[in-house]
Design an enzyme around this catalytic site. Structure first.
Site, PDB file in Angstrom:
ATOM      1  CE  LYS A  81      -3.864   1.682   2.930  1.00  0.00           C
ATOM      2  NZ  LYS A  81      -4.682   1.339   4.112  1.00  0.00           N
ATOM      3  CB  SER A 111      -8.016   3.214   3.215  1.00  0.00           C
ATOM      4  OG  SER A 111      -7.170   2.586   4.173  1.00  0.00           O
ATOM      5  CB  SER A 151      -8.162   0.145   6.016  1.00  0.00           C
ATOM      6  OG  SER A 151      -8.863   1.352   5.921  1.00  0.00           O
TER       7      SER A 151
END
Ligand code: GLN
Length: 479
Positions: A80, A155, A179
């Protein structure tokens, strides 16, 4: 055999060891998949083909020399884009860091580097991990590979979409309020949030430090165990990382699950807004679990998840408001010069940060301000202790707790982006575990109207091994 990019870590590692294919071939297969699907999905912010192939060649050389290598050696993964990677752009999905090149490496990506893993690229996210759909990325939204009109969740939506579409073998994410678990559920992959303190936060851009948990997304539970083994453990750079010894997760998951006591929090099934079809899928998963354990689920009581939601939306923004003070246009990142220092701060933050990030900074600043601190922040901290106590109480009678991950399946792109409250509700069932700091996994358990549904298995602090064990047996039983 399936195409190389579709392999799990276990399969890829076995194939590399037997020299059925090379790491360069495996890495190229993932790069080809990215080339064919990522212009639509947009799971990545940056891809590093040359760097990845060079790392793959290094791994191949080590294989040829017969060196003893980690199971992750030569296997491509994605991180990420809030994990700092030395010399490689790390944007956190924000304009303010669009050109930022970190001078250091996060502990987690360093550990993977040491294991010989191949970093393919950095994935899209809601700006600074604030959001539940990846639509808050300052660059572009990511699409769900299962239905490209829908969000992948967030996310860590880029990581989930990359794993689900076979663009990478596995990916790193962060889970502050859900997330990793929620996008895993929406994309039909496995997402583990370990206990707070099990993994090191060093070098990962802070959102809410008392909640941020380095987590990962994989295709199978066995792979999740392998990644946890490599990234977890004490790190002197993160004072909240634990000294507790790791278990041998890959061995532990094979042990029988007979006799495990499963708790079912009543409040999680009567919550408003839970899709009846999702509920049905969860209940049939529960039946399967009961068959596997040979025990009947025990009804338990936890406080209603909406208390946790309210508590989270005070504690998290409070921490956000102080963590994000560092993006001031002076130290690093975007700098827009103004008439004086204050004007420079205002212009840099005004232009560099997105609406959701600003909303949270304002909320948090308010909750921490003189006169409101006791009524809001401190009250929320007291509620958080009660939520933790709830779990302590529950774990006196059960070994694991089961619940949905999300009330719905993946929603349409644009469906909730104009309504922050609706978006916040998407994390109703994942936030309580974040506040308590307990480990939880999302494991695929069925489909509703063609879209994946995740089952959440929640364990006691540092008992990832039992969470993974039940998840593994459940996953195997669905084959
Ligand atoms: N969706 C939640 C939020 O917006 C959780 C985010 C996260 O876990 N990083 O805060």
């Amino acid at each position: 055999m399936s195409s190389l990019h579709q392999l799990t870590i276990e399969q890829a590692s076995a194939g590399l060891a037997k020299k059925e294919f090379s790491s360069v071939e495996l890495t190229q297969a993932c790069l080809d998949q990215i080339a064919s699907s990522d212009h639509r999905l947009r799971a990545f912010i940056n891809v590093f083909p040359e760097h990845a192939l060079a790392q793959a060649e290094k791994a191949d050389l080590a294989f040829r020399r017969g060196e003893a290598l980690s199971v992750l050696a030569g296997i491509p993964y994605a991180a990420k884009d809030n994990f700092c990677t030395e010399g490689f752009a790390t944007t956190a999905g924000s304009k303010i860091l669009e050109k930022y090149l970190p001078p250091f490496e996060s502990t987690t990506t360093q550990r993977l580097k040491d294991a010989g893993a191949v970093l393919l690229g950095k994935t899209n996210l809601d700006e600074f991990a604030m959001g539940g759909s990846t639509e808050n990325s300052a660059f572009y939204p990511t699409k769900n590979p299962r239905d490209e009109t829908r969000v992948p969740g967030g996310s860590s939506g880029g990581s989930a979409a990359a794993v689900a579409s076979g663009e990478v073998i596995y990916a790193l994410g962060t889970d502050t309020g859900g997330s990793v678990r929620q996008p895993a559920s929406f994309c039909g992959v496995v997402g583990l949030k370990p206990t707070y303190g099990r993994t090191s936060r060093y070098g990962v851009m802070a959102m809410a430090s008392s909640l941020d948990t380095i987590s990962h997304l994989t295709k199978t539970v066995a792979d999740s165990a392998l990644v946890l083994q490599s990234i977890a453990g004490r790190d002197p750079h993160d004072s909240t990382s634990s000294n507790l010894a790791l278990d041998n997760y890959s061995e532990e998951i094979k042990k029988p699950v007979k006799g495990l006591k499963i708790g079912l929090p009543q409040e999680y099934f009567t919550a408003e807004g839970i899709d009846p079809q999702v509920k049905e899928v969860i209940f049939s998963a529960l039946k399967k679990v009961e068959e596997l354990t040979g025990t009947s689920a025990i009804p338990i009581n936890l406080s209603a998840p909406d208390y946790a939601l309210a508590c989270y939306y005070l504690i998290m923004p409070s921490e956000v408001s102080s963590n994000l003070a560092r993006y001031d246009g002076i130290k690093y990142g975007l700098s827009v010069s103004g008439s004086d220092l204050f004007d420079t701060y205002q212009k840099s933050r005004g232009q560099g940060l997105g609406a959701e990030v600003k909303r949270r900074i304002i909320l948090g600043t308010y909750a921490l301000s003189h006169g409101y601190y006791d009524a809001y922040y401190q009250k929320a901290c007291a509620v958080r202790s009660l939520i933790k106590k709830d779990f302590e109480g529950a774990f006196k009678t059960v070994d694991l707790i089961l619940s949905p991950v999300a009330s719905t399946t993946a929603f349409k792109i644009g469906e909730k982006s104009e309504d922050p409250l609706q978006m916040y509700l998407a994390d109703l069932f994942t936030i309580p575990m974040s506040l308590a700091g307990v480990p939880a996994i999302s494991v695929p358990c069925g489909v509703s109207a063609g879209l994946p549904v995740g089952l959440q298995i929640i364990g006691q602090w540092f008992d990832e091994k039992t969470v993974l064990r039940l998840a593994h047996h459940f996953e195997q039983s669905r084959k």
